[in-house]
Design an enzyme around this catalytic site. Structure first.
Site, mmCIF file in Angstrom:
data_model
loop_
_atom_site.group_PDB
_atom_site.id
_atom_site.type_symbol
_atom_site.label_atom_id
_atom_site.label_comp_id
_atom_site.label_asym_id
_atom_site.label_seq_id
_atom_site.Cartn_x
_atom_site.Cartn_y
_atom_site.Cartn_z
ATOM 1 N N THR A 43 0.821 -1.209 0.000
ATOM 2 C CA THR A 43 0.000 0.000 0.000
ATOM 3 C C THR A 43 0.857 1.262 0.000
ATOM 4 O O THR A 43 2.005 1.247 0.463
ATOM 5 C CB THR A 43 -0.894 -0.010 1.264
ATOM 6 O OG1 THR A 43 -1.540 1.255 1.392
ATOM 7 C CG2 THR A 43 -0.085 -0.260 2.538
ATOM 8 N N ASP A 44 0.267 2.369 -0.439
ATOM 9 C CA ASP A 44 0.967 3.663 -0.372
ATOM 10 C C ASP A 44 1.043 4.185 1.067
ATOM 11 O O ASP A 44 1.797 5.116 1.356
ATOM 12 C CB ASP A 44 0.291 4.707 -1.281
ATOM 13 C CG ASP A 44 -1.178 4.966 -0.965
ATOM 14 O OD1 ASP A 44 -1.715 4.379 -0.002
ATOM 15 O OD2 ASP A 44 -1.799 5.768 -1.694
ATOM 16 N N GLU A 45 0.260 3.571 1.984
ATOM 17 C CA GLU A 45 0.229 4.096 3.364
ATOM 18 C C GLU A 45 1.561 3.916 4.081
ATOM 19 O O GLU A 45 1.806 4.555 5.101
ATOM 20 C CB GLU A 45 -0.898 3.433 4.171
ATOM 21 C CG GLU A 45 -2.243 3.700 3.554
ATOM 22 C CD GLU A 45 -3.418 3.580 4.508
ATOM 23 O OE1 GLU A 45 -3.199 3.505 5.729
ATOM 24 O OE2 GLU A 45 -4.546 3.566 4.008
ATOM 25 N N TYR A 66 -1.952 -0.436 11.006
ATOM 26 C CA TYR A 66 -2.089 -1.111 9.697
ATOM 27 C C TYR A 66 -0.877 -0.807 8.814
ATOM 28 O O TYR A 66 -0.228 -1.712 8.278
ATOM 29 C CB TYR A 66 -3.383 -0.674 8.999
ATOM 30 C CG TYR A 66 -3.396 -0.985 7.508
ATOM 31 C CD1 TYR A 66 -3.458 -2.302 7.050
ATOM 32 C CD2 TYR A 66 -3.312 0.043 6.554
ATOM 33 C CE1 TYR A 66 -3.446 -2.596 5.680
ATOM 34 C CE2 TYR A 66 -3.303 -0.238 5.198
ATOM 35 C CZ TYR A 66 -3.368 -1.556 4.762
ATOM 36 O OH TYR A 66 -3.354 -1.838 3.405
ATOM 37 N N LYS A 102 2.097 -3.303 7.358
ATOM 38 C CA LYS A 102 2.389 -3.491 5.932
ATOM 39 C C LYS A 102 3.847 -3.112 5.642
ATOM 40 O O LYS A 102 4.522 -3.781 4.856
ATOM 41 C CB LYS A 102 1.438 -2.655 5.065
ATOM 42 C CG LYS A 102 -0.011 -3.099 5.077
ATOM 43 C CD LYS A 102 -0.249 -4.495 4.510
ATOM 44 C CE LYS A 102 -0.040 -4.575 3.020
ATOM 45 N NZ LYS A 102 -0.421 -5.920 2.490
HETATM 46 P P1 NAD Z 1 -9.804 -7.266 2.222
HETATM 47 O O1 NAD Z 1 -9.815 -6.950 3.660
HETATM 48 O O2 NAD Z 1 -11.005 -6.983 1.393
HETATM 49 O O3 NAD Z 1 -9.458 -8.812 2.004
HETATM 50 C C1 NAD Z 1 -8.464 -9.473 2.744
HETATM 51 C C2 NAD Z 1 -8.604 -10.972 2.493
HETATM 52 O O4 NAD Z 1 -7.560 -11.640 3.208
HETATM 53 C C3 NAD Z 1 -9.932 -11.557 2.992
HETATM 54 O O5 NAD Z 1 -10.454 -12.462 2.046
HETATM 55 C C4 NAD Z 1 -9.548 -12.290 4.271
HETATM 56 O O6 NAD Z 1 -10.380 -13.394 4.559
HETATM 57 C C5 NAD Z 1 -8.127 -12.730 3.931
HETATM 58 N N1 NAD Z 1 -7.315 -12.952 5.141
HETATM 59 C C6 NAD Z 1 -7.171 -12.111 6.215
HETATM 60 N N2 NAD Z 1 -6.374 -12.675 7.125
HETATM 61 C C7 NAD Z 1 -5.972 -13.872 6.630
HETATM 62 C C8 NAD Z 1 -5.135 -14.904 7.116
HETATM 63 N N3 NAD Z 1 -4.535 -14.815 8.311
HETATM 64 N N4 NAD Z 1 -4.939 -16.001 6.335
HETATM 65 C C9 NAD Z 1 -5.536 -16.093 5.117
HETATM 66 N N5 NAD Z 1 -6.366 -15.151 4.626
HETATM 67 C C10 NAD Z 1 -6.574 -14.056 5.368
HETATM 68 O O7 NAD Z 1 -8.527 -6.511 1.635
HETATM 69 P P2 NAD Z 1 -8.312 -5.787 0.231
HETATM 70 O O8 NAD Z 1 -8.831 -4.404 0.321
HETATM 71 O O9 NAD Z 1 -8.765 -6.689 -0.841
HETATM 72 O O10 NAD Z 1 -6.721 -5.689 0.226
HETATM 73 C C11 NAD Z 1 -5.936 -6.781 -0.289
HETATM 74 C C12 NAD Z 1 -4.463 -6.415 -0.175
HETATM 75 O O11 NAD Z 1 -4.202 -5.226 -0.913
HETATM 76 C C13 NAD Z 1 -4.000 -6.132 1.253
HETATM 77 O O12 NAD Z 1 -2.720 -6.680 1.409
HETATM 78 C C14 NAD Z 1 -3.949 -4.609 1.334
HETATM 79 O O13 NAD Z 1 -2.979 -4.187 2.258
HETATM 80 C C15 NAD Z 1 -3.576 -4.257 -0.087
HETATM 81 N N6 NAD Z 1 -4.028 -2.937 -0.558
HETATM 82 C C16 NAD Z 1 -5.344 -2.587 -0.461
HETATM 83 C C17 NAD Z 1 -5.772 -1.358 -0.982
HETATM 84 C C18 NAD Z 1 -7.232 -0.928 -0.913
HETATM 85 O O14 NAD Z 1 -7.547 0.206 -1.277
HETATM 86 N N7 NAD Z 1 -8.150 -1.780 -0.492
HETATM 87 C C19 NAD Z 1 -4.844 -0.507 -1.591
HETATM 88 C C20 NAD Z 1 -3.503 -0.889 -1.655
HETATM 89 C C21 NAD Z 1 -3.117 -2.125 -1.154
HETATM 90 O O1 DAU Z 2 -4.170 3.988 0.382
HETATM 91 C C1 DAU Z 2 -4.373 2.603 0.303
HETATM 92 C C2 DAU Z 2 -5.222 2.155 1.474
HETATM 93 O O2 DAU Z 2 -6.536 2.631 1.225
HETATM 94 C C3 DAU Z 2 -5.226 0.647 1.682
HETATM 95 O O3 DAU Z 2 -3.931 0.227 2.015
HETATM 96 C C4 DAU Z 2 -6.204 0.247 2.783
HETATM 97 O O4 DAU Z 2 -6.281 -1.151 2.889
HETATM 98 C C5 DAU Z 2 -7.578 0.800 2.431
HETATM 99 O O5 DAU Z 2 -8.488 0.509 3.460
HETATM 100 C C6 DAU Z 2 -7.500 2.307 2.192
HETATM 101 O O6 DAU Z 2 -7.222 3.008 3.434
HETATM 102 P P1 DAU Z 2 -7.970 4.382 3.807
HETATM 103 O O7 DAU Z 2 -7.926 4.544 5.263
HETATM 104 O O8 DAU Z 2 -7.489 5.494 2.950
HETATM 105 O O9 DAU Z 2 -9.463 3.997 3.280
HETATM 106 P P2 DAU Z 2 -10.916 4.210 3.923
HETATM 107 O O10 DAU Z 2 -11.899 3.826 2.860
HETATM 108 O O11 DAU Z 2 -11.044 3.606 5.259
HETATM 109 O O12 DAU Z 2 -10.979 5.795 4.091
HETATM 110 C C7 DAU Z 2 -10.780 6.676 3.008
HETATM 111 C C8 DAU Z 2 -10.839 8.089 3.557
HETATM 112 O O13 DAU Z 2 -12.181 8.379 3.957
HETATM 113 C C9 DAU Z 2 -9.982 8.325 4.784
HETATM 114 O O14 DAU Z 2 -9.457 9.649 4.738
HETATM 115 C C10 DAU Z 2 -10.955 8.192 5.963
HETATM 116 C C11 DAU Z 2 -12.248 8.688 5.366
HETATM 117 N N1 DAU Z 2 -13.480 8.064 5.886
HETATM 118 C C12 DAU Z 2 -13.553 6.716 5.878
HETATM 119 C C13 DAU Z 2 -14.696 6.083 6.365
HETATM 120 C C14 DAU Z 2 -14.773 4.561 6.386
HETATM 121 C C15 DAU Z 2 -14.536 8.859 6.299
HETATM 122 O O15 DAU Z 2 -14.474 10.108 6.269
HETATM 123 N N2 DAU Z 2 -15.677 8.236 6.754
HETATM 124 C C16 DAU Z 2 -15.789 6.875 6.816
HETATM 125 O O16 DAU Z 2 -16.834 6.359 7.258
#
Ligand code: NAD
Ligand code: DAU
Length: 365
Positions: free
Chosen positions: A134-136, A160, A164
């Protein structure tokens, strides 16, 4: 033909990746290893579940013996590692699972990969460990800061992000020390089908449809860089196919939005889809849009997230110049695809929301 293990393939991005990969590489064998936490859902894989080249394994990346057995049994030569605890708010309330899965779980996979691919006589001709990050990990930007590049120093701010970052370092070290063939991608915020409705965009859609408040943290001015999920999957494919071993690549949308503007944009799109559509108004009688009112009337400013990062922005120049990466969906088309998917899959989001998610929310808020 590759034998690919996708960890976390029942989650949001993992499931989209599985659909993308099976469509693009139909001759590969694909094995999903997923613990089915609250965020994992086998229904996300329903379209491919019965295909002969697909196998779902309900298991945990904390179970190292299971990983080793599975890798040998299936002759795994490629791991695409998505499995993680992924929600920042949960990491603030309950960080332990993030350390377990994101750090220890990633290390288990690396140990099992090293054992089979480098230290055994059963090693495949070629192997790859791709780590999805992730970019975080880069921390938070101010308004006039340049976007994150691969050279930006790590400065994770939430548990988190720190978990990562730790996993990224472990992956890097297994390449440097042992010669494991790894790549890593660091991506910005994704949105699209199958995203669990605890994340900003699907939460706002569900709440607007069901007439519940749209909670905006703080003043709503925090900025995120949004990418349609299939563009992320294509970026990962490019890194696996053409990326330099040991390298990391930033993947992003060049699409920065303040949270408040994104929520207003989602609301306006919903209002125009509802306009004059009797069927939708009957299905969602509690939606303001069903009564000709603006969805954004539900916007409610709430207490800010602890340690809330102010801005993320990705500079994807390296992926563009070396790999030919470029997102294909504009934000307008991506949001339209997402809204239509949510409207066509009401059963999906109602089912995922009536379980542990609601319990967790009520316990913590
Ligand atoms: P998600 O939370 O939707 O899915 C995570 C999956 O991992 C689920 O299916 C869960 O059951 C499985 N899991 C969790 N713990 C586990 C374990 N111990 N063993 C096996 N499986 C397990 O997550 P996502 O949003 O699809 O993110 C997927 C990946 O991409 C993550 O590594 C996250 O850090 C990364 N990522 C997400 C975003 C985003 O915007 N969502 C952006 C950049 C990177
Ligand atoms: O940048 C990549 C990341 O993006 C991933 O690594 C994470 O897995 C993914 O969850 C996401 O993280 P964020 O914290 O940026 O996403 P989230 O959707 O939780 O929140 C996006 C923005 O919106 C953040 O500034 C918090 C805000 N927010 C979020 C929720 C859930 C609100 O204002 N209200 C809300 O209810």
């Amino acid at each position: 033909m590759r034998s690919v293990m996708v960890t976390g393939g029942a989650g949001f991005i993992g499931a989209n990746f599985v659909h993308y990969w099976i469509d693009r590489y139909p001759d590969d064998r694909l094995i999903v290893l997923d613990a089915l936490t609250y965020a994992g859902n086998q229904a996300n894989l329903e379209p491919v579940q019965k295909q002969a080249n697909f196998r779902f394994v309900h298991g945990n990346i904390l179970d190292r013996a299971l990983i080793s057995t599975l890798m040998r049994e299936e002759g795994i030569d490629t791991i695409v590692h998505f499995a993680a605890e992924s929600h920042v708010d949960r990491s603030i309330h309950e960080p332990d699972a993030f350390i377990q899965t994101n750090v220890i779980g990633t290390h288990n996979l690396l140990m099992a990969a090293r054992e089979l691919w480098l230290d055994s006589d059963k090693a495949p001709a070629a192997h790859r460990f791709h780590h999805v990050s992730t970019d975080e990990v880069y921390g938070s930007l101010r308004a006039d800061d340049a976007a994150f590049t691969e050279a930006t120093p790590y400065a994770p701010n939430s548990p988190y992000a720190a978990s990562k970052a730790s996993s990224d370092h472990l992956v890097r070290s297994y390449h440097h020390t042992f010669g494991l063939e790894v790549t890593t991608s660091n991506c910005s915020n994704n949105y699209g089908p199958y995203q669990f409705p605890e994340k900003l965009i699907p939460l706002m859609i569900v709440n607007a449809l069901t007439g519940q408040p749209l909670p905006i943290y703080g003043d709503g001015k925090n900025i995120r860089d949004w990418l349609y999920v299939t563009d992320h999957c294509r970026g990962i494919d490019l890194v696996i196919s053409k990326g330099r071993l040991g390298a990391t690549y930033n993947i992003g949308g060049n699409n920065e939005w303040q949270n408040i503007d994104i929520v207003k944009q989602v609301c306006a799109s919903l209002d125009s889809i509802f306009a004059g559509n009797e069927e939708l108004s009957t299905r969602f009688p509690d939606a303001p849009a069903a009564k000709g009112r603006k969805s954004e009337s539900l916007i409610t400013f709430v207490k800010d997230r602890l340690g809330h990062d102010w801005r993320y922005a990705i500079d994807a120049t390296l992926a563009t110049s070396e790999l030919g990466y470029a997102p294909r969906q504009s934000f307008e088309t991506g949001i339209e695809l997402t809204l239509n998917w949510m409207l066509e899959n009401e059963n999906w989001w109602r089912a995922v929301m009536d379980g542990s998610y609601r319990d967790w929310i009520s316990k913590n808020y």
